[in-house]
Scaffold this active site. Structure first.
Site, PDB file in Angstrom:
ATOM      1  N   HIS A 184      -0.485  33.354  20.532  1.00 59.43           N
ATOM      2  CA  HIS A 184       1.088  34.123  20.241  1.00 59.43           C
ATOM      3  C   HIS A 184       0.804  34.879  18.742  1.00 59.43           C
ATOM      4  CE1 HIS A 184       5.412  34.609  20.046  1.00 59.43           C
ATOM      5  NE2 HIS A 184       5.149  35.325  21.501  1.00 59.43           N
ATOM      6  N   HIS A 219       8.186  25.679  13.536  1.00 59.87           N
ATOM      7  CA  HIS A 219       7.247  26.016  14.118  1.00 59.87           C
ATOM      8  C   HIS A 219       6.955  25.115  15.318  1.00 59.87           C
ATOM      9  CE1 HIS A 219       4.007  28.208  15.707  1.00 59.87           C
ATOM     10  NE2 HIS A 219       2.959  27.337  14.755  1.00 59.87           N
ATOM     11  N   MET A 254      18.048  23.626  15.239  1.00 61.45           N
ATOM     12  CA  MET A 254      16.864  24.653  16.689  1.00 61.45           C
ATOM     13  C   MET A 254      16.739  25.214  17.798  1.00 61.45           C
ATOM     14  SD  MET A 254      14.645  23.934  13.926  1.00 61.45           S
ATOM     15  CE  MET A 254      14.936  22.803  12.725  1.00 61.45           C
ATOM     16  N   GLY A 255      14.984  25.446  17.997  1.00 63.48           N
ATOM     17  CA  GLY A 255      15.001  25.787  19.432  1.00 63.48           C
ATOM     18  C   GLY A 255      15.943  27.611  19.097  1.00 63.48           C
ATOM     19  N   PHE A 256      16.299  27.892  18.006  1.00 57.97           N
ATOM     20  CA  PHE A 256      17.289  29.562  18.575  1.00 57.97           C
ATOM     21  C   PHE A 256      16.149  30.453  17.368  1.00 57.97           C
ATOM     22  CE2 PHE A 256      20.081  29.322  21.001  1.00 57.97           C
ATOM     23  CZ  PHE A 256      20.029  28.010  21.544  1.00 57.97           C
ATOM     24  N   HIS A 258      13.352  33.645  16.032  1.00 54.99           N
ATOM     25  CA  HIS A 258      12.502  33.897  15.415  1.00 54.99           C
ATOM     26  C   HIS A 258      12.001  35.232  14.823  1.00 54.99           C
ATOM     27  CE1 HIS A 258       8.261  34.450  17.781  1.00 54.99           C
ATOM     28  NE2 HIS A 258       8.145  33.312  17.612  1.00 54.99           N
ATOM     29  N   ARG A 267       9.626  34.435  27.033  1.00 55.02           N
ATOM     30  CA  ARG A 267       8.393  32.329  27.347  1.00 55.02           C
ATOM     31  C   ARG A 267       9.577  31.522  27.751  1.00 55.02           C
ATOM     32  NH1 ARG A 267       5.082  31.476  21.907  1.00 55.02           N
ATOM     33  NH2 ARG A 267       7.298  31.802  21.257  1.00 55.02           N
ATOM     34  N   ASP A 314      10.755  26.661  22.846  1.00 55.15           N
ATOM     35  CA  ASP A 314      11.134  25.805  22.257  1.00 55.15           C
ATOM     36  C   ASP A 314      12.312  24.968  22.898  1.00 55.15           C
ATOM     37  OD1 ASP A 314       8.721  26.025  19.055  1.00 55.15           O
ATOM     38  OD2 ASP A 314       8.491  25.425  21.011  1.00 55.15           O
ATOM     39  N   ARG A 339      -2.373  25.630  22.198  1.00 54.36           N
ATOM     40  CA  ARG A 339      -2.487  26.199  21.560  1.00 54.36           C
ATOM     41  C   ARG A 339      -3.590  26.234  20.523  1.00 54.36           C
ATOM     42  NH1 ARG A 339       1.063  29.691  18.772  1.00 54.36           N
ATOM     43  NH2 ARG A 339       2.556  29.920  20.447  1.00 54.36           N
ATOM     44  N   ARG A 360      -7.162  35.269   0.395  1.00 52.90           N
ATOM     45  CA  ARG A 360      -6.442  34.999  -1.469  1.00 52.90           C
ATOM     46  C   ARG A 360      -6.060  36.671  -1.920  1.00 52.90           C
ATOM     47  NH1 ARG A 360      -4.743  34.500  -6.321  1.00 52.90           N
ATOM     48  NH2 ARG A 360      -6.294  33.501  -7.796  1.00 52.90           N
TER      49      ARG A 360
HETATM   50  C1  SDX Z   1       7.382  28.679  17.094  1.00 57.38           C
HETATM   51  O1  SDX Z   1       5.925  32.851  14.960  1.00 57.38           O
HETATM   52  C2  SDX Z   1       5.364  32.578  15.912  1.00 57.38           C
HETATM   53  O2  SDX Z   1       5.245  33.141  16.891  1.00 57.38           O
HETATM   54  C3  SDX Z   1       5.325  31.042  16.404  1.00 57.38           C
HETATM   55  C4  SDX Z   1       5.623  30.659  17.968  1.00 57.38           C
HETATM   56  C5  SDX Z   1       4.298  30.680  19.006  1.00 57.38           C
HETATM   57  O3  SDX Z   1       4.130  30.256  19.093  1.00 57.38           O
HETATM   58  O4  SDX Z   1       3.935  30.469  17.565  1.00 57.38           O
HETATM   59  O5  SDX Z   1       6.553  31.221  18.694  1.00 57.38           O
HETATM   60  C6  SDX Z   1       6.464  28.667  18.100  1.00 57.38           C
HETATM   61  O6  SDX Z   1       7.528  28.088  15.894  1.00 57.38           O
HETATM   62  C7  SDX Z   1       9.350  29.628  17.637  1.00 57.38           C
HETATM   63  C8  SDX Z   1      10.338  28.670  16.553  1.00 57.38           C
HETATM   64  C9  SDX Z   1       9.992  27.316  17.063  1.00 57.38           C
HETATM   65  N1  SDX Z   1      11.826  26.856  15.368  1.00 57.38           N
HETATM   66  C10 SDX Z   1      12.823  26.920  15.768  1.00 57.38           C
HETATM   67  O7  SDX Z   1      13.487  27.236  16.702  1.00 57.38           O
HETATM   68  C11 SDX Z   1      13.266  26.439  14.399  1.00 57.38           C
HETATM   69  C12 SDX Z   1      14.919  27.016  14.455  1.00 57.38           C
HETATM   70  N2  SDX Z   1      14.035  28.534  13.883  1.00 57.38           N
HETATM   71  C13 SDX Z   1      14.401  29.068  12.629  1.00 57.38           C
HETATM   72  O8  SDX Z   1      14.063  28.124  11.510  1.00 57.38           O
HETATM   73  C14 SDX Z   1      14.448  30.091  12.390  1.00 57.38           C
HETATM   74  O9  SDX Z   1      14.341  30.694  13.066  1.00 57.38           O
HETATM   75  C15 SDX Z   1      12.567  30.809  12.497  1.00 57.38           C
HETATM   76  C16 SDX Z   1      11.557  30.038  11.229  1.00 57.38           C
HETATM   77  C17 SDX Z   1      12.151  30.653  14.271  1.00 57.38           C
HETATM   78  C18 SDX Z   1      12.091  32.046  11.793  1.00 57.38           C
HETATM   79  O10 SDX Z   1      12.662  32.076  10.660  1.00 57.38           O
HETATM   80  P1  SDX Z   1      12.399  33.654   9.775  1.00 57.38           P
HETATM   81  O11 SDX Z   1      12.289  35.146  10.257  1.00 57.38           O
HETATM   82  O12 SDX Z   1      12.563  33.460   8.319  1.00 57.38           O
HETATM   83  O13 SDX Z   1      14.498  34.097   9.536  1.00 57.38           O
HETATM   84  P2  SDX Z   1      15.393  34.068   8.680  1.00 57.38           P
HETATM   85  O14 SDX Z   1      15.113  32.564   7.777  1.00 57.38           O
HETATM   86  O15 SDX Z   1      14.839  35.272   7.650  1.00 57.38           O
HETATM   87  O16 SDX Z   1      17.079  34.313   8.607  1.00 57.38           O
HETATM   88  C19 SDX Z   1      16.963  35.612   9.279  1.00 57.38           C
HETATM   89  C20 SDX Z   1      18.568  34.822   9.067  1.00 57.38           C
HETATM   90  C21 SDX Z   1      19.020  34.131   7.788  1.00 57.38           C
HETATM   91  O17 SDX Z   1      20.590  33.876   7.921  1.00 57.38           O
HETATM   92  P3  SDX Z   1      20.880  34.665   6.767  1.00 57.38           P
HETATM   93  O18 SDX Z   1      19.858  34.535   5.182  1.00 57.38           O
HETATM   94  O19 SDX Z   1      20.393  36.001   7.543  1.00 57.38           O
HETATM   95  O20 SDX Z   1      22.828  34.839   6.206  1.00 57.38           O
HETATM   96  O21 SDX Z   1      19.244  34.276  10.422  1.00 57.38           O
HETATM   97  C22 SDX Z   1      19.714  32.437  10.359  1.00 57.38           C
HETATM   98  C23 SDX Z   1      18.985  32.785   8.592  1.00 57.38           C
HETATM   99  O22 SDX Z   1      19.374  31.368   7.442  1.00 57.38           O
HETATM  100  N3  SDX Z   1      18.376  32.185  10.505  1.00 57.38           N
HETATM  101  C24 SDX Z   1      19.029  30.863  11.937  1.00 57.38           C
HETATM  102  C25 SDX Z   1      18.325  30.206  12.576  1.00 57.38           C
HETATM  103  N4  SDX Z   1      17.127  31.016  12.627  1.00 57.38           N
HETATM  104  C26 SDX Z   1      17.240  32.112  11.387  1.00 57.38           C
HETATM  105  N5  SDX Z   1      20.856  30.236  11.498  1.00 57.38           N
HETATM  106  C27 SDX Z   1      20.811  28.774  12.073  1.00 57.38           C
HETATM  107  N6  SDX Z   1      19.642  28.575  12.823  1.00 57.38           N
HETATM  108  C28 SDX Z   1      18.942  29.407  13.266  1.00 57.38           C
HETATM  109  N7  SDX Z   1      17.488  28.977  13.920  1.00 57.38           N
END
Ligand code: SDX
Length: 386
Positions: A184, A219, A254-256, A258, A267, A314, A339, A360
Site C-alpha cells: 500500500h 495503523h 477506529m477503522g475510519f 485515511h 479494500r 481495517d 504486508r 535525513r
Molecule cells: C491503515 O497509510 C496507509 O496506507 C495505511 C493503511 C495500509 O494499508 O498500510 O491503509 C492501513 O493504517 C489504515 C488506517 C487505520 N487506522 C485507523 O483506522 C485509526 C483511525 N483513523 C485515524 O487515526 C486517521 O484517520 C488516520 C490515522 C488513518 C489518518 O490520519 P490523518 O491523515 O493524520 O488525518 P487527520 O488527523 O489529519 O484527520 C483530519 C480530521 C481531524 O479532525 P479536525 O482536526 O479537522 O477537526 O479528521 C479527524 C481528525 O480528528 N479524524 C477522525 C478520524 N480520522 C480523522 N475523527 C474521528 N475518528 C477518526 N478515525
C-alpha cells in the site's frame, strides 16, 4: 518562531518513486503494478500477488509452481528460534513476530550464500510457522510440527491454527485478505522499512522496523481496535449514541479515515463482500448489524462527510476474522504477514534506485540558544521530578 513550514506526519511529502502500487485516494483506486485490486482479489492468489510485487510481472504457471514450492520449503524453523519463541510468554502476537524475525536474523543472516531473495522467501514462509508455533505452545503447551504440505500460505496458517486442514471457504477468505493487505505505497510501516533500508542496514532490520511500526493502533493495530469498538455496542441505537458521544469527546473512531483515501477504501468494499461469503457459512454475525450502523452514520453524519472519513480496510477485516475463529489479538499479524510482501518489494526498490539517498529530514529548533556551561557544584540542590 521560524517561518519554515513543518509537514506534520510528512503529509503530501513525496519521498521517492515506486512501481509497486498506485493509490488514487480521490476515487478510491488501488493498483498493484498496474493491476486493479478488485481483479487481484477476485482472480489471483496471495502467492501470485507476492510474485507480481517482487518480480514485477504475473507468474507463468511454471514460475508460480516453483515459487510456491520455494515458499513451502521454508516453513520449518531452527530449534534455537523455537526456543526463543517458547520463552516469550504472554506477549502480543506482533511482538512474537518482531522477536522471531530478529532471532531468525541472528541465525540465518544475509550472507554471500544467502541473498535477499532467499531471505525474503524465508521470512514470508516462516512467519506463519513462528506465530502458530508460539500460539499452540502458549495456548496448550503443544510443540507443533510447523512443516505441512498445504499448497498455500493461507491453508498453512489455518492448518497450524486448528491442527487440521481448513475448508476451502476459510482458505479463500484468508487468501483474499492477504492479497488486500499485501502492499500500500508509503504507509507508515513501509516507510519505516524504507528508512531502515536507506542506511543500507540488513534486511531483517528493515522488516523488524516495519513490524514495530505497523503495531500502532493508528495503523495496523486499527483492525483489533475497530473490533473492540464494535463489541462495545449491543444494539444499533446504542452504537449511534456511543459514536456521537465519542465525537463529542474528540475521540478517534477506529477503522475510519485515511491519509490518502478521501473516498471509500476499495479494500474495505472487497473485504466486506468476502465477509458476506464467510457469514453465509458461519451464520450472520450480530456484530455485523452494529458495524453496518456505524458505517451508515459515518456515510451520512456531517462530521465524517465534511472530513471525507470513510470506513477503511481495517473496519471490516476484524468482523470477518472473528467469524472465521481468530481472536482479536491475532488480527494485526494477519495484516503484518502479507504486508511483508510489500515491505520486501519496496525494500528492493530502495536498494536498486540510483537516485535514493539516506533519509535525513531536518527540524525546526525551538530549544535554548547558546548558554555557558555550569559546573555541578554551582547547580544548587533541587531535584527535577521526571
Ligand atoms: C491503515 O497509510 C496507509 O496506507 C495505511 C493503511 C495500509 O494499508 O498500510 O491503509 C492501513 O493504517 C489504515 C488506517 C487505520 N487506522 C485507523 O483506522 C485509526 C483511525 N483513523 C485515524 O487515526 C486517521 O484517520 C488516520 C490515522 C488513518 C489518518 O490520519 P490523518 O491523515 O493524520 O488525518 P487527520 O488527523 O489529519 O484527520 C483530519 C480530521 C481531524 O479532525 P479536525 O482536526 O479537522 O477537526 O479528521 C479527524 C481528525 O480528528 N479524524 C477522525 C478520524 N480520522 C480523522 N475523527 C474521528 N475518528 C477518526 N478515525
Amino acid at each position: 518562531m521560524s517561518d519554515i513550514e513543518i509537514k506534520r506526519g510528512l503529509k503530501d511529502v513525496y519521498f521517492a518513486t515506486s512501481e509497486a502500487s498506485f493509490i488514487d485516494g480521490n476515487i478510491g483506486k488501488l493498483l498493484y503494478r498496474g493491476y486493479n485490486i478488485d481483479d487481484m482479489a477476485r482472480n489471483s492468489t496471495f502467492e501470485e500477488t507476492v510474485y507480481l510485487l517482487l518480480f514485477g510481472k504475473l507468474p507463468t504457471a511454471k514460475e508460480l509452481l516453483d515459487f510456491d514450492a520455494q515458499l513451502r520449503a521454508n516453513r520449518t524453523l531452527p530449534r534455537e528460534v523455537l526456543q526463543v519463541i517458547e520463552i516469550v510468554q504472554a506477549s502480543h502476537p506482533m511482538d512474537v513476530l518482531r522477536t522471531g524475525c530478529s532471532a531468525l536474523g541472528c541465525l540465518e543472516p544475509e550472507s554471500a550464500t544467502r541473498d535477499q531473495h532467499q531471505v525474503a522467501d524465508r521470512l514470508l514462509a516462516a512467519f506463519p510457522s513462528m506465530l502458530l508455533y508460539w500460539y499452540q505452545f502458549h495456548a496448550g503447551g503443544k510443540r507443533i510440527e510447523t512443516e505441512t504440505d498445504d499448497p498455500s500460505m493461507a491453508a498453512h496458517f489455518l492448518h497450524l491454527l486448528s491442527g487440521k486442514p481448513a475448508d476451502e471457504m476459510r482458505i479463500r477468505a484468508l487468501d483474499a485478505s492477504f492479497i488486500l493487505y499485501a502492499e500500500h505505497e508509503f504507509n507508515a510501516s513501509t516507510f519505516a522499512a524504507r528508512i531502515t533500508a536507506s542506511t543500507l542496514a540488513d534486511f531483517y532490520s528493515a522488516i523488524t522496523s516495519g513490524i514495530g511500526t505497523l503495531r500502532g493502533p493508528l495503523h495496523g493495530g486499527a483492525n483489533e481496535e475497530a473490533m473492540a469498538l464494535i463489541e462495545r455496542f449491543q444494539t444499533p441505537d446504542e452504537a449511534e449514541a456511543g459514536l456521537m458521544d465519542m465525537l463529542a469527546r474528540k475521540q478517534l473512531v477506529m477503522g475510519f479515515g485515511h491519509r490518502v483515501y478521501k473516498n471509500y477504501d476499495p479494500r474495505a468494499r472487497i473485504i466486506k463482500q468476502v465477509a458476506d461469503q464467510v457469514f453465509e457459512v458461519t451464520g450472520k454475525d450480530p456484530m455485523l448489524n452494529i458495524a453496518l450502523e456505524l458505517e451508515r452514520i459515518a456515510l451520512e453524519d456531517d462530521y465524517f462527510v465534511k472530513r471525507r472519513l470513510y470506513p477503511n480496510v481495517d473496519f471490516y477485516s476484524g468482523i470477518m476474522y472473528e467469524a472465521m475463529g481468530f481472536k482479536p489479538e491475532m488480527f494485526t499479524v494477519l495484516f503484518a504477514i502479507p504486508r511483508t510482501a510489500g515491505w520486501l518489494a519496496q525494500w528492493q526498490e530502495m536498494l536498486t534506485d540510483p537516485e535514493q539517498k539516506i533519509a535525513r529530514p531536518r527540524q525546526v529548533w525551538i530549544g535554548h540558544d547558546t548558554r555557558p556551561f555550569v559546573p555541578i557544584e554551582q547547580r544548587g540542590t533541587g531535584v527535577v521530578t521526571r
